[in-house]
Motif scaffolding. Structure first.
Motif, PDB file in Angstrom:
ATOM      1  N   MET A 160       0.771  -0.979   0.466  1.00 47.28           N
ATOM      2  CA  MET A 160       0.359  -0.147   0.046  1.00 47.28           C
ATOM      3  C   MET A 160       0.736   0.903   0.239  1.00 47.28           C
ATOM      4  SD  MET A 160      -2.839   1.390   2.955  1.00 47.28           S
ATOM      5  CE  MET A 160      -2.717  -0.495   3.801  1.00 47.28           C
ATOM      6  N   LEU A 161       1.093   2.524  -0.900  1.00 55.66           N
ATOM      7  CA  LEU A 161       0.951   3.296  -0.705  1.00 55.66           C
ATOM      8  C   LEU A 161       0.909   4.603  -0.469  1.00 55.66           C
ATOM      9  CD1 LEU A 161       3.838   5.119  -2.168  1.00 55.66           C
ATOM     10  CD2 LEU A 161       1.899   5.424  -4.341  1.00 55.66           C
ATOM     11  N   LEU A 162       1.631   5.244   1.077  1.00 52.91           N
ATOM     12  CA  LEU A 162       1.006   5.685   1.233  1.00 52.91           C
ATOM     13  C   LEU A 162       1.155   7.442   0.561  1.00 52.91           C
ATOM     14  CD1 LEU A 162      -0.204   4.452   4.989  1.00 52.91           C
ATOM     15  CD2 LEU A 162      -1.969   5.186   3.534  1.00 52.91           C
ATOM     16  N   ASP A 163       0.671   8.277   0.644  1.00 49.18           N
ATOM     17  CA  ASP A 163       1.048   9.700  -0.505  1.00 49.18           C
ATOM     18  C   ASP A 163       1.055  10.396   0.274  1.00 49.18           C
ATOM     19  OD1 ASP A 163       2.485  11.123  -2.043  1.00 49.18           O
ATOM     20  OD2 ASP A 163       1.413  11.463  -3.543  1.00 49.18           O
ATOM     21  N   GLU A 164       2.436  11.311   0.343  1.00 45.51           N
ATOM     22  CA  GLU A 164       1.331  12.708   1.596  1.00 45.51           C
ATOM     23  C   GLU A 164       1.439  12.215   3.021  1.00 45.51           C
ATOM     24  OE1 GLU A 164       2.852  15.730   0.882  1.00 45.51           O
ATOM     25  OE2 GLU A 164       3.734  15.217  -1.480  1.00 45.51           O
ATOM     26  N   VAL A 165       1.910  11.278   4.033  1.00 45.99           N
ATOM     27  CA  VAL A 165       2.219  11.001   4.657  1.00 45.99           C
ATOM     28  C   VAL A 165       2.048  12.027   6.028  1.00 45.99           C
ATOM     29  CG1 VAL A 165       3.351  10.183   6.140  1.00 45.99           C
ATOM     30  CG2 VAL A 165       1.455   8.699   6.872  1.00 45.99           C
ATOM     31  N   GLY A 166       2.418  12.979   5.789  1.00 43.01           N
ATOM     32  CA  GLY A 166       2.812  13.761   6.683  1.00 43.01           C
ATOM     33  C   GLY A 166       1.600  15.073   6.752  1.00 43.01           C
ATOM     34  N   GLU A 167       0.960  14.441   5.975  1.00 44.30           N
ATOM     35  CA  GLU A 167      -0.648  15.570   6.214  1.00 44.30           C
ATOM     36  C   GLU A 167      -1.600  15.354   6.745  1.00 44.30           C
ATOM     37  OE1 GLU A 167      -0.876  18.626   3.838  1.00 44.30           O
ATOM     38  OE2 GLU A 167       1.030  18.258   3.505  1.00 44.30           O
ATOM     39  N   VAL A 168      -1.542  14.008   6.943  1.00 41.81           N
ATOM     40  CA  VAL A 168      -2.345  12.891   7.920  1.00 41.81           C
ATOM     41  C   VAL A 168      -3.124  13.428   9.149  1.00 41.81           C
ATOM     42  CG1 VAL A 168      -2.490  10.413   8.201  1.00 41.81           C
ATOM     43  CG2 VAL A 168      -2.098  11.020   6.465  1.00 41.81           C
ATOM     44  N   SER A 169      -4.215  13.908   9.435  1.00 40.23           N
ATOM     45  CA  SER A 169      -4.645  14.401  11.038  1.00 40.23           C
ATOM     46  C   SER A 169      -4.224  13.298  11.541  1.00 40.23           C
ATOM     47  CB  SER A 169      -6.214  15.024  10.382  1.00 40.23           C
ATOM     48  OG  SER A 169      -6.557  13.488  10.407  1.00 40.23           O
ATOM     49  N   PRO A 170      -3.819  13.758  13.377  1.00 35.70           N
ATOM     50  CA  PRO A 170      -3.556  12.737  14.133  1.00 35.70           C
ATOM     51  C   PRO A 170      -4.833  11.963  14.726  1.00 35.70           C
ATOM     52  CG  PRO A 170      -2.981  15.828  14.594  1.00 35.70           C
ATOM     53  CD  PRO A 170      -3.651  15.444  13.268  1.00 35.70           C
ATOM     54  N   GLY A 171      -6.107  12.129  14.232  1.00 30.31           N
ATOM     55  CA  GLY A 171      -6.841  11.480  14.534  1.00 30.31           C
ATOM     56  C   GLY A 171      -6.587  10.444  13.370  1.00 30.31           C
ATOM     57  N   MET A 172      -6.200  10.712  12.324  1.00 32.45           N
ATOM     58  CA  MET A 172      -6.270   9.585  10.778  1.00 32.45           C
ATOM     59  C   MET A 172      -5.343   8.491  11.380  1.00 32.45           C
ATOM     60  SD  MET A 172      -7.664   7.270   8.939  1.00 32.45           S
ATOM     61  CE  MET A 172      -9.374   8.812   8.295  1.00 32.45           C
ATOM     62  N   GLN A 173      -3.973   9.480  11.791  1.00 32.48           N
ATOM     63  CA  GLN A 173      -2.215   8.493  12.466  1.00 32.48           C
ATOM     64  C   GLN A 173      -3.336   7.536  13.403  1.00 32.48           C
ATOM     65  OE1 GLN A 173       0.114  11.049  13.534  1.00 32.48           O
ATOM     66  NE2 GLN A 173      -0.667  12.792  11.909  1.00 32.48           N
ATOM     67  N   VAL A 174      -3.546   7.569  14.032  1.00 29.83           N
ATOM     68  CA  VAL A 174      -4.466   6.723  15.214  1.00 29.83           C
ATOM     69  C   VAL A 174      -4.855   5.462  14.506  1.00 29.83           C
ATOM     70  CG1 VAL A 174      -5.549   6.527  17.182  1.00 29.83           C
ATOM     71  CG2 VAL A 174      -4.233   7.951  16.985  1.00 29.83           C
ATOM     72  N   LYS A 175      -6.228   5.514  13.419  1.00 25.71           N
ATOM     73  CA  LYS A 175      -6.904   5.093  12.636  1.00 25.71           C
ATOM     74  C   LYS A 175      -5.694   4.046  11.933  1.00 25.71           C
ATOM     75  CE  LYS A 175     -10.499   7.100  13.085  1.00 25.71           C
ATOM     76  NZ  LYS A 175     -12.253   8.095  12.600  1.00 25.71           N
ATOM     77  N   LEU A 176      -5.299   4.396  11.343  1.00 29.04           N
ATOM     78  CA  LEU A 176      -4.045   3.841  10.662  1.00 29.04           C
ATOM     79  C   LEU A 176      -3.097   3.190  11.150  1.00 29.04           C
ATOM     80  CD1 LEU A 176      -3.360   3.364   7.382  1.00 29.04           C
ATOM     81  CD2 LEU A 176      -1.513   5.336   7.763  1.00 29.04           C
ATOM     82  N   LEU A 177      -2.503   3.582  12.552  1.00 32.14           N
ATOM     83  CA  LEU A 177      -1.587   2.434  13.155  1.00 32.14           C
ATOM     84  C   LEU A 177      -2.445   1.640  13.797  1.00 32.14           C
ATOM     85  CD1 LEU A 177       0.693   2.067  13.933  1.00 32.14           C
ATOM     86  CD2 LEU A 177       0.453   3.979  16.422  1.00 32.14           C
ATOM     87  N   ARG A 178      -3.201   1.539  14.127  1.00 31.66           N
ATOM     88  CA  ARG A 178      -4.017   0.523  14.734  1.00 31.66           C
ATOM     89  C   ARG A 178      -4.764  -0.896  13.825  1.00 31.66           C
ATOM     90  NH1 ARG A 178      -8.858   2.632  17.070  1.00 31.66           N
ATOM     91  NH2 ARG A 178      -7.883   3.813  18.810  1.00 31.66           N
TER      92      ARG A 178
ATOM     93  N   ALA B 177       8.688  16.690  16.514  1.00 27.33           N
ATOM     94  CA  ALA B 177       8.942  17.880  17.594  1.00 27.33           C
ATOM     95  C   ALA B 177       7.968  18.836  18.467  1.00 27.33           C
ATOM     96  CB  ALA B 177      10.540  18.508  17.425  1.00 27.33           C
ATOM     97  N   GLY B 178       6.906  19.277  16.510  1.00 27.30           N
ATOM     98  CA  GLY B 178       5.708  20.269  17.280  1.00 27.30           C
ATOM     99  C   GLY B 178       4.574  19.995  17.485  1.00 27.30           C
ATOM    100  N   GLY B 179       4.458  18.297  17.380  1.00 30.67           N
ATOM    101  CA  GLY B 179       3.506  17.718  17.615  1.00 30.67           C
ATOM    102  C   GLY B 179       2.625  17.819  16.149  1.00 30.67           C
ATOM    103  N   SER B 180       2.293  17.852  15.510  1.00 35.76           N
ATOM    104  CA  SER B 180       1.334  17.388  13.990  1.00 35.76           C
ATOM    105  C   SER B 180       1.515  16.270  13.820  1.00 35.76           C
ATOM    106  CB  SER B 180       2.375  18.657  12.491  1.00 35.76           C
ATOM    107  OG  SER B 180       3.195  18.318  13.339  1.00 35.76           O
ATOM    108  N   PHE B 181       2.778  15.379  14.061  1.00 33.58           N
ATOM    109  CA  PHE B 181       1.818  14.480  13.769  1.00 33.58           C
ATOM    110  C   PHE B 181       3.160  13.713  15.048  1.00 33.58           C
ATOM    111  CE2 PHE B 181       4.081  10.315  11.302  1.00 33.58           C
ATOM    112  CZ  PHE B 181       3.359  10.735   9.863  1.00 33.58           C
ATOM    113  N   ARG B 182       2.663  12.252  15.292  1.00 36.89           N
ATOM    114  CA  ARG B 182       2.822  10.862  15.754  1.00 36.89           C
ATOM    115  C   ARG B 182       4.484  10.230  16.303  1.00 36.89           C
ATOM    116  NH1 ARG B 182      -1.591   9.318  19.440  1.00 36.89           N
ATOM    117  NH2 ARG B 182      -0.330   7.004  19.206  1.00 36.89           N
ATOM    118  N   GLN B 183       4.962  10.398  17.038  1.00 33.87           N
ATOM    119  CA  GLN B 183       5.881   9.040  16.776  1.00 33.87           C
ATOM    120  C   GLN B 183       5.886   8.063  16.475  1.00 33.87           C
ATOM    121  OE1 GLN B 183       9.224  10.354  19.649  1.00 33.87           O
ATOM    122  NE2 GLN B 183       9.951   9.037  19.285  1.00 33.87           N
ATOM    123  N   ASP B 184       4.653   7.602  16.903  1.00 37.77           N
ATOM    124  CA  ASP B 184       4.435   5.837  16.788  1.00 37.77           C
ATOM    125  C   ASP B 184       4.863   5.758  15.395  1.00 37.77           C
ATOM    126  OD1 ASP B 184       2.339   7.375  17.435  1.00 37.77           O
ATOM    127  OD2 ASP B 184       1.836   5.699  18.462  1.00 37.77           O
TER     128      ASP B 184
END
Length: 80
Positions: A1-19, A54-61
């Motif tokens: 699966m290709l996730l293009d522009e993953v840096g634009e993903v909202s924090p809520g979607m980051q949680v769902k994707l990681l899960r 570092a700025g809090g806009s992207f989760r580290q996990d």
């Protein structure tokens, strides 16, 4: 699966994707049943994710498991 522009993903979607990636299950919209998935992920972004963490806009996990604990930076060639 290709996730293009993953840096634009909202924090809520980051949680769902990681899960979904950790549990290897997804639930389609409108379904009550989870489905097993087996995927490989390639993620691309033009943002500095370390700066986003570092700025809090992207989760580290999501960053660390993707590259075994390190982020790889690869320049893409631009067409003339």
């Amino acid at each position: 699966m290709l996730l293009d522009e993953v840096g634009e993903v909202s924090p809520g979607m980051q949680v769902k994707l990681l899960r979904a990636l950790q549990e290897r299950e997804i639930r389609r919209v409108g379904e009550n049943k989870s489905r097993r998935i087996d995927v490989r992920v390639v993620a691309a972004t033009n943002r500095d994710l370390a700066h986003g963490v570092a700025g809090g806009s992207f989760r580290q996990d999501p960053v660390l498991p993707a590259q075994g604990g390190r982020a790889a930076r690869t320049a893409t060639a631009r067409a003339p």
